[in-house]
Design a protein around this motif. Structure first.
Motif, PDB file in Angstrom:
ATOM      1  N   THR A 107      14.719  24.318  16.122  1.00 42.59           N
ATOM      2  CA  THR A 107      15.052  25.625  16.682  1.00 42.59           C
ATOM      3  C   THR A 107      13.871  26.573  16.593  1.00 42.59           C
ATOM      4  N   ASN A 171      23.918  25.505  14.764  1.00 35.53           N
ATOM      5  CA  ASN A 171      22.858  24.599  14.315  1.00 35.53           C
ATOM      6  C   ASN A 171      23.515  23.545  13.427  1.00 35.53           C
ATOM      7  N   THR A 244      22.661  20.683  17.969  1.00 36.94           N
ATOM      8  CA  THR A 244      23.275  21.967  18.314  1.00 36.94           C
ATOM      9  C   THR A 244      24.688  21.729  18.833  1.00 36.94           C
TER      10      THR A 244
END
Length: 296
Positions: A107, A171, A244
Motif C-alpha cells: 500500500t 488491508n 485488499t
C-alpha cells in the motif's frame, strides 16, 4: 496520489530528518483513506485489461496513463491510478526489470509530514527498506513492519484533493503468531489504530481451512481498515494472496460485473459472521477479497 520518482542529487534534508528527535507518540500523520492506494504490479501486456476490468467492476475514474521512472534507480514503468468509490489502486506495468525492493510494498499512504512519519514509524518498530527519496511532485519512502509487512509513505508538495470514499477498503494481512502481536503493537503505536474486534477462534473456512479456527483482529485508523489473520501459515491458494478487501453494497451484482469484465471468481460468495465475501482474480493476476456487510 502515489508517485515515486527520480532521485535528485544533492537533496538537503530538513533539520528534523537530520536531528532525528524522538517523535511525539500523540501525533497522527494520516491524511485520509481516500488518499491511500493498493499497489498493483502487472505485466505490461495486461496493464490496460486490468485497469479496465477494475473500473468496470467498481466504477470510478482513472488518471492519465503514462510512462515514468518511479524508483530512485533507473527503471521505466507504465503507471496509472484507478480511483473508485471503494478504494484506489496505483497500477504499475514495468517495461524494465523491477528494481529491488519495489513490488513487495502492498500500500501507499499519504502522510502530512514525511520526515516525522518516518521517525515515528521507526520509533514504533518499522525499518526502512528504501530511505526517503524525492520525486518531481513530492517525496517517498518504503518501510517494513514486524512480520515483513511492507508499505510506502508519500508526501506531495501540493496536497491532492479527493472526495471521501463510499466505503473504506481493508488491508488484509496474514501472519503467524511469531509476529502478529509485535506487528499489531507497532502499527497501533504509529497509526493510533483502534482494535474493532479480536476474535481468538474465528471460523477457519474464512481462510480456506474448514473445521479449524484462527485468530482474526480487525482495526481501524486514519489509514483505513485492517484485518490481521493469525494462523500457522499453511493456507490453501488463494488465501494470503488477497491483500485488499473491498466493501460493496451488493456483492452478487459486483461479482457479475467482475466476471463480465474478465475477472475470475476464485472463491464463491459465502457468509461468515457479519459479512458475505468472495475472492476474485482480475486480469493480470491481482487477487482481491470483495464483501458486503450482513448475510443476504
Amino acid at each position: 496520489m502515489k508517485r515515486l520518482g527520480i532521485l535528485i542529487a544533492g537533496l538537503t534534508l530538513s533539520p528534523a530528518a537530520i536531528a532525528q528527535p524522538t517523535p511525539s507518540g500523540s501525533v497522527d500523520y494520516a491524511v485520509g483513506a481516500q488518499y491511500d492506494s493498493t499497489h498493483v504490479y502487472v505485466a505490461e501486456a495486461d496493464f490496460d485489461r486490468f485497469v479496465a476490468s477494475f473500473v468496470a467492476t467498481f466504477g470510478g475514474t482513472t488518471s492519465k496513463r503514462g510512462i515514468f521512472q518511479v524508483t530512485p534507480t533507473p527503471s521505466q514503468t507504465i503507471s496509472q491510478i484507478a480511483l473508485t468509490p471503494v478504494g484506489i489502486v496505483s497500477v504499475f506495468g514495468f517495461k524494465t526489470p523491477i528494481p529491488y525492493p519495489f513490488g513487495d510494498e502492498r500500500t501507499g499512504y499519504l502522510v502530512t509530514d514525511l520526515d516525522q512519519a518516518v521517525l515515528a514509524a521507526r520509533h514504533a518498530g518499522a525499518t526502512r527498506l528504501v530511505e526517503t527519496f524525492p520525486d518531481p511532485i513530492g517525496r517517498d519512502v518504503l518501510v517494513q513492519w514486524p512480520g515483513g509487512v511492507a508499505m510506502q509513505f508519500y508526501w506531495h508538495t501540493t496536497k491532492p484533493s479527493y472526495a471521501p470514499l463510499a466505503t473504506v477498503p481493508e488491508n488484509r494481512i496474514y501472519l503467524t503468531a511469531d509476529a502478529a502481536d509485535r506487528f499489531i503493537a507497532a502499527w497501533q503505536a504509529f497509526s493510533h489504530a483502534t482494535i474493532v474486534s479480536d476474535v481468538a477462534a474465528a471460523p477457519g473456512d474464512e481462510i480456506g481451512r474448514p473445521g479449524t479456527t484462527y485468530r482474526r483482529i480487525r482495526l481501524t485508523s486514519g489509514y483505513g481498515k485492517m484485518s490481521v489473520a493469525v494462523s500457522d501459515g499453511a493456507l490453501p491458494w488463494p488465501y494470503g494472496r488477497d491483500i485488499t478487501g473491498y466493501e460493496v453494497a451488493d456483492l452478487d451484482a459486483t461479482l457479475a460485473k467482475a466476471e463480465s469484465a474478465g475477472a475470475a471468481v476464485l472463491v464463491p460468495a459465502k457468509a461468515s459472521g457479519d459479512r458475505r465475501a468472495a475472492i476474485v482474480q482480475f486480469p493480470g493476476g491481482y487477487i482481491a477479497e470483495i464483501h458486503s456487510l450482513g448475510a443476504k
